[in-house]
Design a protein around this motif. Structure first.
Motif, short mmCIF file in Angstrom:
data_model
loop_
_atom_site.label_atom_id
_atom_site.label_comp_id
_atom_site.label_asym_id
_atom_site.label_seq_id
_atom_site.Cartn_x
_atom_site.Cartn_y
_atom_site.Cartn_z
N SER A 179 -4.78 -1.53 -10.71
CA SER A 179 -3.54 -1.49 -11.47
C SER A 179 -2.40 -0.88 -10.65
N ALA A 180 -2.72 0.04 -9.74
CA ALA A 180 -1.68 0.59 -8.86
C ALA A 180 -1.13 -0.48 -7.92
N ILE A 181 -2.02 -1.35 -7.44
CA ILE A 181 -1.57 -2.45 -6.59
C ILE A 181 -0.68 -3.40 -7.38
N MET A 235 0.82 -1.20 0.00
CA MET A 235 0.00 0.00 0.00
C MET A 235 0.86 1.27 0.00
N VAL A 236 2.04 1.19 0.66
CA VAL A 236 2.96 2.33 0.66
C VAL A 236 3.38 2.66 -0.77
N LYS A 237 3.68 1.63 -1.55
CA LYS A 237 4.08 1.84 -2.95
C LYS A 237 2.89 2.24 -3.81
N ALA A 238 1.73 1.67 -3.53
CA ALA A 238 0.56 1.93 -4.38
C ALA A 238 0.02 3.34 -4.21
N THR A 239 0.22 3.94 -3.04
CA THR A 239 -0.37 5.26 -2.77
C THR A 239 0.10 6.32 -3.76
N PRO A 240 1.42 6.57 -3.92
CA PRO A 240 1.82 7.59 -4.90
C PRO A 240 1.47 7.21 -6.33
N TYR A 251 7.23 -3.34 -8.24
CA TYR A 251 8.30 -2.61 -7.53
C TYR A 251 8.89 -3.47 -6.42
N ILE A 252 8.02 -4.01 -5.58
CA ILE A 252 8.50 -4.82 -4.45
C ILE A 252 9.13 -6.11 -4.95
N GLY A 253 8.54 -6.72 -5.96
CA GLY A 253 9.10 -7.94 -6.53
C GLY A 253 10.49 -7.71 -7.09
N GLY A 254 10.71 -6.56 -7.73
CA GLY A 254 12.04 -6.24 -8.25
C GLY A 254 13.06 -6.11 -7.15
N GLU A 255 12.67 -5.49 -6.03
CA GLU A 255 13.59 -5.35 -4.90
C GLU A 255 13.91 -6.71 -4.28
N LEU A 256 12.90 -7.56 -4.16
CA LEU A 256 13.12 -8.90 -3.59
C LEU A 256 13.94 -9.78 -4.53
N VAL A 282 2.10 2.39 6.46
CA VAL A 282 0.95 2.91 5.71
C VAL A 282 0.43 4.18 6.40
N SER A 283 0.31 5.25 5.65
CA SER A 283 -0.12 6.53 6.22
C SER A 283 -1.52 6.88 5.74
N VAL A 284 -1.99 8.03 6.22
CA VAL A 284 -3.31 8.52 5.79
C VAL A 284 -3.31 8.88 4.31
N GLY A 285 -2.11 8.88 3.70
CA GLY A 285 -2.05 9.11 2.26
C GLY A 285 -2.86 8.10 1.48
N LEU A 286 -2.94 6.88 1.99
CA LEU A 286 -3.74 5.85 1.32
C LEU A 286 -5.21 6.25 1.30
N LEU A 287 -5.71 6.77 2.42
CA LEU A 287 -7.11 7.22 2.48
C LEU A 287 -7.33 8.40 1.55
N ILE A 288 -6.34 9.28 1.47
CA ILE A 288 -6.45 10.43 0.56
C ILE A 288 -6.53 9.95 -0.88
N ALA A 289 -5.70 8.95 -1.24
CA ALA A 289 -5.71 8.42 -2.60
C ALA A 289 -7.05 7.77 -2.93
#
Length: 359
Positions: A300-302, A63-68, A308-313, A197-204
């Motif tokens: 699609s954001a998820i 969710m942190v990655k999906a928010t922006p 992104y996370i898969g590439g890091e792992l 996870v921040s309130v940014g998710l709720l804003i999005a």
């Protein structure tokens, strides 16, 4: 042999199914890629599609990655539905982060949490100003918004580098190009303890709902889309194509700037040269995979954040380069473009018969 035959009208079912087919093709090509690299394809798929979902903490990071990505894609959807091609959301993201970071640096230990609101507003305004440059040049000089917005990305990155290598560099930071860590009062509130996870998710998510209402339930949203797609028809109906241009770019820039503010005042906590993470470019894929629809872009954001996370792992666990993230993003985009052919065309199998003449 197979032949593409034009459909009488665009297929609604393939409009929904094309992204799913594109994802399946991306996975199949990914399996072949893992095999060519000498890696276990099942392990590779696990890293990309299971590891980001296997625990509450992992879902939180997703969710942190999906928010922006979602925030930027929502703004880009307004542009693209208005026939305004903003390719520079990455630069607007960076300028929003810079503006927000500048306000955050003003805080000290005596500052209250009220400063979070000015930080977010600064991010929104920063992104709007940067997108406004593109709108001005397109409006006054008919400059290509594609080229202008894209070139402004590099200007924004250079401005960030100048500040973190120069005036804003932390004097106690051992000469690293970064600002000091922002004070605790500037931290975007988190939704739950033990998660980033921040309130940014709720804003999005609220932004997604607001965009749906604007586009499909208001006269202004209808006028916005007509003003961009058919300027002559818009003028006849009393709609302003010029207003559509400015509104699209300002909304898009503000959304990207807000994403930048949430990022630096949230997970990052300072300004560094690594603030540009490619979210502005990846959000273009998010917007199109989501069919420029607010609900589709949530999913699609998820999916893109999984890449992104898969590439890091994959880098840490399989010894693969982190650039594999970009490979999967590109595969998904090109697969989608190919599969979209099925919306306007159907595949027919044509048998050819050879006829021989008498001798």
């Amino acid at each position: 042999m197979f032949k593409l035959e034009p459909r009488p009208q665009a297929s609604r079912w393939w409009g929904l199914g094309s992204p799913l087919l594109a994802l399946a093709i991306t996975v199949l090509i990914g399996v072949a890629l893992f095999m060519l690299l000498g890696k276990d394809p099942l392990r590779g798929l696990q890293v990309f599609f299971w590891e980001p979902l296997k625990s509450a903490y992992a879902i939180g990071e997703l969710m942190v990655k999906a928010t922006p990505l979602l925030l930027i894609a929502l703004g880009l959807a307004v542009c693209y539905r208005s026939n305004v091609w903003n390719i520079g959301a990455e630069g607007q993201f960076v300028i929003g982060a810079l503006a927000a970071g500048g306000v955050a640096l003003l805080a000290d230990k005596g500052t209250g949490s009220w400063i979070i609101v000015p930080i977010l507003l600064a991010g929104v305004l920063g992104g709007m100003v940067w997108a406004g440059i593109t709108a001005l040049l397109r409006d006054r000089f008919n400059a290509s918004e594609i080229l202008v917005s894209l070139m402004l990305v590099y200007v924004a990155v250079q401005l960030l580098s100048y500040l973190v290598f120069g005036p804003w560099k932390d004097p106690a930071g051992y000469n690293f190009p970064q600002t000091r860590m922002f004070d605790a009062a500037t931290q975007i509130p988190r939704l739950m303890k033990g998660s980033r996870v921040s309130v940014g998710l709720l804003i999005a998510l609220a932004g997604s709902a607001a965009l749906w209402v604007f586009l499909f339930r208001t006269k202004a949203g209808f006028a916005q889309q007509v003003g961009g797609l058919a300027p002559a028809a818009a003028r006849y109906a009393g709609f302003s194509s010029r207003r559509a241009l400015w509104l699209a770019l300002l909304v898009s820039g503000g959304a990207a700037g807000l994403a930048g503010a949430l990022e630096v005042a949230g997970p990052i906590g300072q300004l560094t040269p690594y603030v540009p993470a490619g979210y502005g470019f990846a959000a273009i894929i998010v917007a199109y995979v989501g069919r420029l629809h607010p609900v589709g872009m949530v999913f699609s954001a998820i999916l893109m954040s999984m890449f992104y996370i898969g590439g890091e792992l994959a880098q840490s666990r399989l010894g693969l380069p982190k650039s594999l993230t970009g490979v999967f993003q590109g595969l998904l985009l090109f697969s989608l473009l190919a599969c979209d052919t099925l919306i306007a065309y159907r595949v027919r199998f044509v048998t050819t018969r050879s006829t021989g003449g008498a001798r």
